[in-house]
Design an enzyme around this catalytic site. Sequence first.
Site, PDB file in Angstrom:
ATOM      1  N   TRP A 287     -16.937-108.904  38.525  1.00 27.73           N
ATOM      2  CA  TRP A 287     -17.731-110.112  38.308  1.00 27.73           C
ATOM      3  C   TRP A 287     -18.800-110.264  39.386  1.00 27.73           C
ATOM      4  O   TRP A 287     -19.290-111.340  39.619  1.00 27.73           O
ATOM      5  CB  TRP A 287     -16.823-111.345  38.318  1.00 27.73           C
ATOM      6  N   CYS A 322     -14.581-111.114  30.548  1.00 26.63           N
ATOM      7  CA  CYS A 322     -13.597-111.674  29.602  1.00 26.63           C
ATOM      8  C   CYS A 322     -13.746-111.212  28.157  1.00 26.63           C
ATOM      9  O   CYS A 322     -12.761-110.914  27.498  1.00 26.63           O
ATOM     10  CB  CYS A 322     -13.564-113.189  29.683  1.00 26.63           C
ATOM     11  N   HIS A 381     -14.989-118.939  28.277  1.00 26.34           N
ATOM     12  CA  HIS A 381     -13.982-117.923  28.549  1.00 26.34           C
ATOM     13  C   HIS A 381     -13.412-117.489  27.201  1.00 26.34           C
ATOM     14  O   HIS A 381     -13.155-118.322  26.335  1.00 26.34           O
ATOM     15  CB  HIS A 381     -12.881-118.486  29.454  1.00 26.34           C
ATOM     16  N   ASP A 404      -4.017-113.615  26.732  1.00 27.06           N
ATOM     17  CA  ASP A 404      -5.246-113.409  27.499  1.00 27.06           C
ATOM     18  C   ASP A 404      -5.102-112.175  28.378  1.00 27.06           C
ATOM     19  O   ASP A 404      -4.214-112.108  29.214  1.00 27.06           O
ATOM     20  CB  ASP A 404      -5.524-114.653  28.355  1.00 27.06           C
ATOM     21  N   ASN A 444      -7.861-128.678  29.370  1.00 29.63           N
ATOM     22  CA  ASN A 444      -7.625-130.118  29.578  1.00 29.63           C
ATOM     23  C   ASN A 444      -7.874-130.686  30.966  1.00 29.63           C
ATOM     24  O   ASN A 444      -7.577-131.844  31.193  1.00 29.63           O
ATOM     25  CB  ASN A 444      -6.163-130.456  29.243  1.00 29.63           C
ATOM     26  N   ASP A 446      -9.326-132.398  34.413  1.00 31.95           N
ATOM     27  CA  ASP A 446     -10.361-133.373  34.773  1.00 31.95           C
ATOM     28  C   ASP A 446     -11.195-132.786  35.909  1.00 31.95           C
ATOM     29  O   ASP A 446     -10.683-132.036  36.737  1.00 31.95           O
ATOM     30  CB  ASP A 446      -9.722-134.677  35.288  1.00 31.95           C
ATOM     31  N   GLU A 493     -10.656-136.408  21.917  1.00 38.33           N
ATOM     32  CA  GLU A 493     -10.883-136.887  23.288  1.00 38.33           C
ATOM     33  C   GLU A 493     -10.761-138.419  23.306  1.00 38.33           C
ATOM     34  O   GLU A 493     -11.373-139.102  22.483  1.00 38.33           O
ATOM     35  CB  GLU A 493     -12.308-136.438  23.660  1.00 38.33           C
ATOM     36  N   GLU A 498      -3.909-137.978  22.578  1.00 38.86           N
ATOM     37  CA  GLU A 498      -4.349-137.094  23.661  1.00 38.86           C
ATOM     38  C   GLU A 498      -3.711-137.515  24.976  1.00 38.86           C
ATOM     39  O   GLU A 498      -3.195-136.703  25.730  1.00 38.86           O
ATOM     40  CB  GLU A 498      -5.879-137.140  23.782  1.00 38.86           C
ATOM     41  N   TYR A 568     -21.165-116.268  34.973  1.00 39.98           N
ATOM     42  CA  TYR A 568     -20.720-117.141  33.886  1.00 39.98           C
ATOM     43  C   TYR A 568     -19.375-117.771  34.201  1.00 39.98           C
ATOM     44  O   TYR A 568     -18.934-118.704  33.556  1.00 39.98           O
ATOM     45  CB  TYR A 568     -20.667-116.372  32.551  1.00 39.98           C
TER      46      TYR A 568
END
Length: 736
Positions: A287, A322, A381, A404, A444, A446, A493, A498, A568
């Site tokens: 990267w 990725c 991603h 992944d 998810n 914050d 959202e 949620e 990125y």
Amino acid sequence: MSEPTSTDKEKKKPPLNGRRALPSNNSNAEENEVPEMDAFGLIPRGFNPKDYLRVVDIRMFKEPYEINKQQHHTDKYYNPKLIVRRGQPFQIQIDFNRPYKPETDQFWLEYLIGRYPQPNKGTYIPILVGDVLKPGEWGAKIIHKENNSIRLSIMSSATCIVGKFRLYVAIWTPFGIIRTHRNSATDTYILFNPWCQQDAVYLDDEKEREEYVLNDVGIVFHGDIDEIKLRSWSYGQFEENILDACLFLMDKAELELSGRGNPIKICRVASAVINSRDDNGVIAGSWDNTYTYGVAPSAWTGSVDILLEYYSSKQPVRYGQCWVFAGVFNTFLRCLGIPARLITNYSSAHDNNANLQLDFFLDDEGQVDAKLTKDSIWNYHCWNEAWMTRPDLPVGFGGWQAVDGTPQETSDGMYRCGPASVQAIKHGHVCFQFDAPFVFAEVNSDVVYSRREKNGAQIIEKIDTTHIGKLIVTKGVGSDEMVEITEEYKFQEGSEEERLALETAVMYGVKKQSTQDAMYQPQKDVEMDFQVQKAVLGSDFKVTITFRNKSRNFYTATTYLSGNIVFYTGVTKNEFKKHSFSVKLEPLMSSAFDVIITSSEYLSDLLDQASFHFFVTARINETGKILAAQKATVLEIPSLRIKTQGEMVADKEMSVIVEFTNPLKQSLEDVTLRLEGPGVLKTMKKEFRQIPANSTLIWEVKCIPKRPGLRKLIASLNCDALRHVYGELSIQIQKP
């Protein structure tokens, strides 16, 4: 199975450990010696094996147009051997030296896999001929007899090992068992079967099976949320030697053969072996924008070259990011018959301590402190989803599983991730294996901006709960459209559900720091936002910052704009623009301010993906409060044009022409072009020393397409100054 002779044993037997009677059986490629005569005791002098039933030939019906490959949806594999899917009958014909007499003749089939075949491990499978086939269980019955030949219908178990089996026919005589000799032409590949209801990967929709198992090209969505870009990727799961390369990956990962019928285990070990960290796996990630001694990640157009290079060299292929890991992983899954798709999450959190919070620390000036800030937001991603039941979890968590192959964090000591049930992630049930908390955080978290006061108190300036996991997409079924699947990962959202899912995840141990211990009193009566103008690489553009003063007070604000060139992955390379100015905010008014970014400011430092990241912070002088906003943006990159000349007919020569015009004010040096199209042409490469500014390059390639039908040509251009230049063309190849 009788033992090899003692000299063989000394040569081949690996050292035993005290815990197991047999060494581990974790290589499909290795074989054992199978005796052609298993004597029951002393053989009398007059015994002549030729007096008994003898196999003269075995016909496998393995051509693409014959019954087996047609019925098993394996006719596209560029592989001469028989390939069938488990839990579904297939046919073979045995020619004997005389007519078969069921009253006196007794024969059976033996399927073997690996070096130490054992019946209780599913690696040695004897099949007697019976009258009925039970669905989803090993068995064989005669469906046709003619002269010296019999035709058998053979059913494999719907849970059997996936891999390449060796076939022997054994015939019973009073003095011993006579077997056919080792013949690799009768080797049989057995794959997962999404068409079979008893298979763990059963998928009930034919259109979805055509897309997620049989489609050999796909689309990668990249760019960022405000500037979504797409490119085609050639999966090529049916191309020559790819099936063997995929089986080799499981050998490389040392997955016990007895575990290879289980898609959960296969996905878990594959997610580790796709990347080269800790096991010398398929692709080395890079990267840092330097790709010496390797291929830049953006130059690859598909998985085939990567898998074949790894299969022959056994060394990690350089380099991937990725979408390359995800593209190769998708090829692996579809090749083995596990339904799979590649997905993209825009604004993906890479949360270093998985506390559902990405911490951005500001200094006194309100600028981001790079030393303290460890978390990053990836513009996007890519990972994969594989379809399977999850008998190891409670009911309701089967279906799509996130896996992944990109190395981000370790899981049980290795760089791997998944399979994690997407349904469990949505509902916050992150206690269920594997790695659900990490994927939950990716979609998810914050974003929290905080600043330390001189007295050490931590002030939280802003909490953004909607920035992460804004949009999750995948390619549509049977079309090139982008389909949003955000709803599969999270509830709307701000909805009650949620919040509930988040509380559930926290209850199950996803760390979430409370913001109580820090002071959080945001400036509520002024709003600030900014917009970045869409721009083509090489041109100037502007950033517009808008303030809305909702109060009756007059404020002044000191505003900073910081423009950074980023990977990125959201990691900054350098700051190319610093601009500060003062603004007056009239009561109950909105005002806008433009900052011009010129191409000379950014061109020299630009990276692969032409990504910028802007931070704007403003301090309200009268209250000392700080407003903060950040956005990623990508430049428009020119594309390649592909045209064809001549008739497009299978087995007839045609021309493909690739064109590109250099949009920069400088010439491009050492340019590499790649072109590929599954079923039309193998990957071609061409180097160009130089493309002057504003000039056009033309490259013509002659090829002979092999397969009729709708095909796709994919091209990429790569050089140090310009990457991620793609072009594609869908073409219809006619039948000859």
